[in-house]
Design a protein around this motif. Sequence first.
Motif, mmCIF file in Angstrom:
data_model
loop_
_atom_site.group_PDB
_atom_site.id
_atom_site.type_symbol
_atom_site.label_atom_id
_atom_site.label_comp_id
_atom_site.label_asym_id
_atom_site.label_seq_id
_atom_site.Cartn_x
_atom_site.Cartn_y
_atom_site.Cartn_z
ATOM 1 N N GLY A 136 0.794 -1.229 0.000
ATOM 2 C CA GLY A 136 0.000 0.000 0.000
ATOM 3 C C GLY A 136 0.818 1.267 0.000
ATOM 4 N N SER A 137 2.080 1.187 0.414
ATOM 5 C CA SER A 137 2.885 2.407 0.513
ATOM 6 C C SER A 137 3.728 2.654 -0.733
ATOM 7 N N VAL A 138 3.585 1.813 -1.762
ATOM 8 C CA VAL A 138 4.380 1.998 -2.981
ATOM 9 C C VAL A 138 3.661 2.980 -3.893
ATOM 10 N N LYS A 139 4.054 4.243 -3.823
ATOM 11 C CA LYS A 139 3.340 5.257 -4.599
ATOM 12 C C LYS A 139 3.534 5.065 -6.096
ATOM 13 N N ALA A 140 4.586 4.343 -6.466
ATOM 14 C CA ALA A 140 4.852 4.150 -7.893
ATOM 15 C C ALA A 140 3.826 3.259 -8.565
ATOM 16 N N ASN A 141 3.096 2.479 -7.783
ATOM 17 C CA ASN A 141 2.175 1.500 -8.358
ATOM 18 C C ASN A 141 0.735 1.831 -7.997
ATOM 19 N N PRO A 142 -0.057 2.336 -8.947
ATOM 20 C CA PRO A 142 -1.422 2.756 -8.621
ATOM 21 C C PRO A 142 -2.360 1.613 -8.237
#
Lengths: 406, 264, 242
Positions: free
Chosen positions: A188-194
């Motif tokens: 959930g914290s990977v901003k690169a992956n929508p």
Amino acid sequence: MEPLREILQQVVGYIYPNEVELHWGLLIVVYPYLTGLVAGAFILASLVRVFNVKEVEPTYRLSLLTALAYLIVAPLPLLAHLGRPERAFEIFLTPNLNSAMAMFGFVYAWYLMVVLLLEIWFDYRKDLVLWSQGEKGVRRWVHWLLTLGATELSPRALRFDQSASRLITIIGIPSAFLLHGYVGFIFGSVKANPWWSSVLMPIVFLFSAIVSGIALVLLLYLLSTLLRSKPVDMICLDKLATFLFYALVVDFSLEMLDFIHRLYEAEESIHILSQLVSSRLFLSLVVLQALLGTVLPLLLLGIVSPALRSRGVIALPDELRRLLYVGSAVLIQIGIFSTRWNVVIGGQLFSKSLRGLTVYKMQLMGLEGLFMSGFLLMLPLLLLLLLIAVLPPWPESPHASQEKTA
Amino acid sequence: MDERSKPVAPPAEEICAERRAFVRTCSLAAPLLLLGLRAAAVRAFAGADAPYDPKEHYYGMGVDIAKCIGCGRCVEACKTENDVLREPFYFRTWVERYVITPAGETVVDSPQGGIAGFSGTTSEKGILRTFFVPKLCNQCANPPCVQVCPVGATFLTEDGVVLVDRDYCIGCRYCIQACPYGARYLDPRTHTADKCTFCYHRVVKGLLPACVEVCPTGARVFGDLKQRSSPLNRFTRFNKVQVLKAHMNTEPKVYYSNLDGEVR
Amino acid sequence: MPQQLKRLVVLFAILAAGLLAARHFLRPATFGERGHYRSAAVTTVAAQPIHYAGRESCAACHTEIVATHRGARHQTVSCEVCHGPAAAHTESPTENRLPAPRERGYCPLCHGYDPSRPTGFPQIDPVAHNPLKACITCHKPHQPEPPHVPQECSACHGEIARMKAFSHHALLDCTRCHATPVRHKVTPRVVRPDKPRTREFCGGCHASDARGPKEIPRVDMETHGGRYLCWQCHYPHYPEGK
């Protein structure tokens, strides 16, 4: 290289050149599935100790042992997946406190040592002492060793066991949340992956874990009771099914919320994600996760279990009800595994350029292969057999199965 | 031989004799002084006496889209310089081609990363705009890859370069997932993460990164953001620059000029 | 203290001591000096072997070529672009000779026509442009200025010329609309041709009251297109193209 060349042929649209290789495969699908079962089984056990749900008492020790068996196996898929597993200990030496993954080692160690093992120890201690006094041979020594030498059985000591156990369970509930919630946070914290980046991710992970854990214990309890030719405690089973239903309602609501929210906001990624769901993930998401894994069990449990009406919306004889519970629990396992698949693999099937889709080529052999993952899924059950042999969890049920006719 | 090198005729008075002597001394001393300074500068680059101090530098890159011709020399040079596997799945830098049709569709491709150039652009639906975009690790000042590495195997140096510690990386691939730009890959030989290093081994010796060195049109510009007189500073002065995926707040240090809105 | 607690405390103390000891011995020496990483890693990366020498190093020996190259059209093209990595060559020049591409297929890598290449970048059609001859027959690589100034605009602006040839403006010379100084053929990017700056220019043929064949489409210059110059809407090289 050959699998990568094949993947390149099957790319639709544009993906970054480095995205041809899918990085987190089947092993990383198996890991959250296993820790989810740990958290779910433990939450079920906590229902007994903390919330005093007496009806599911027969499953208490079985839940704990199940949680332990799955917890022991849980790090194995991670270790198998690492590029350099011999360096895995570095997570303990120099953890990057900004990284959710670094927390794995400590959360895992905490949960194993301080919560689960202690919980089991305090609950079994009296029995361990009694067993080691009455038995002979290897079993005697194994049980004595497990007492750690704390063989006092005075009322005070036993009361201490009870209160310690209760305290640990209370600490254990947020710890279980942390153990599986952090996995949700890793995604959930990977901003690169929508597809992954969402506030809801840890919560969805957790509730699907609870669902899968309760369903697993239901199956294991039923299976073990039938294998031991003992009467099935239908009141216990009904209560399990009821909690399963409630957990499933929450889980379904969360998933629907995520879905509706995505569609409503319609951010830039909606185009490629819709394409993803309708083409690459249709079977695993719409069919397996949503329809067969959530909606169908919801209907079955809602209609048949005492959740909505004390004798079920449609009252059915015990054997039939049992069968439908088993069916629902199995569908739920498939559904939750699909959920993990859809998150992990699904999040890598589309390009971060938002312009293309790729494929996942699952191998058969090798550490990342299907057989290895199958083995890792079976291993906890084998381990559970061993644990059951050393620490038998069977209290004889206070409620014998009574024939309830419609 | 131009006018400047002819000596000025000195005045005839005695005072001017002193001036003559002074001028003579200065004209002898000045070149010696300059030679000394140059020697010091060369030593600084070569690192012989003054070791390289990362705190004195802060590197970035500029890319002018209007100059890129998509020849792919940069991709080729990078793989040669850094011993990257030749297979088309591992790139430290690559070139993308964008074709925007009059109907508003955008088609992007990057055949083998652009290493052998591109075959002539054709589009059945017509071409409204088309251009090449070189891509590489953006050496972010707020790098999400560094944030998620569980063991500290990837890190931001004081001179602004994100490096990977090949001997410490455990190969968990979290950094690869966290990079919004697809700049990272796993080297199948070492089973550790790898990516563009701005040719750190060249840059600390005063050389340019290989891709900048071979770019025939000067589309790639490398510079030290801490130096006032640096090609990159002038680049960001003369051009309106953008970065990729600014909304992710990774603070990239690769600045694009003439970047089209369709570029992701 | 209850007996259970005593046993557990001892057990945990032993475990903790063991872990701390292991951590002390196993933690890498240079970790944490400059940040959450091993400083030794920076040294390892910086010690990587170098393959490209950099164009500055060529001048030491190849002074004449470098001097010619510096003032010519390929001045932005580094030596190593065409000659390959030269670090080994600077170490022992005669043992590590560098290749020099001479075949015709090489130059179109950069100069072959591609619509994605920027307008104004020198491009040719590799099939049609002086076929079968090696490029270096006419263009010296270190001083590639064409042997003579191009006669037609289409020599450099081929795509525009080809498009215009199929348009209504086919019979108009380029210089009819673009005032082009002669020096444009010598230094094309410094001395540039002009574009019409007034609506009246196009109105010379296209105004309702303009003199000329009636086949030329006419518009009322007062109302058509308002404030815009004609080419801000119409593409003059292919005016009513699809």
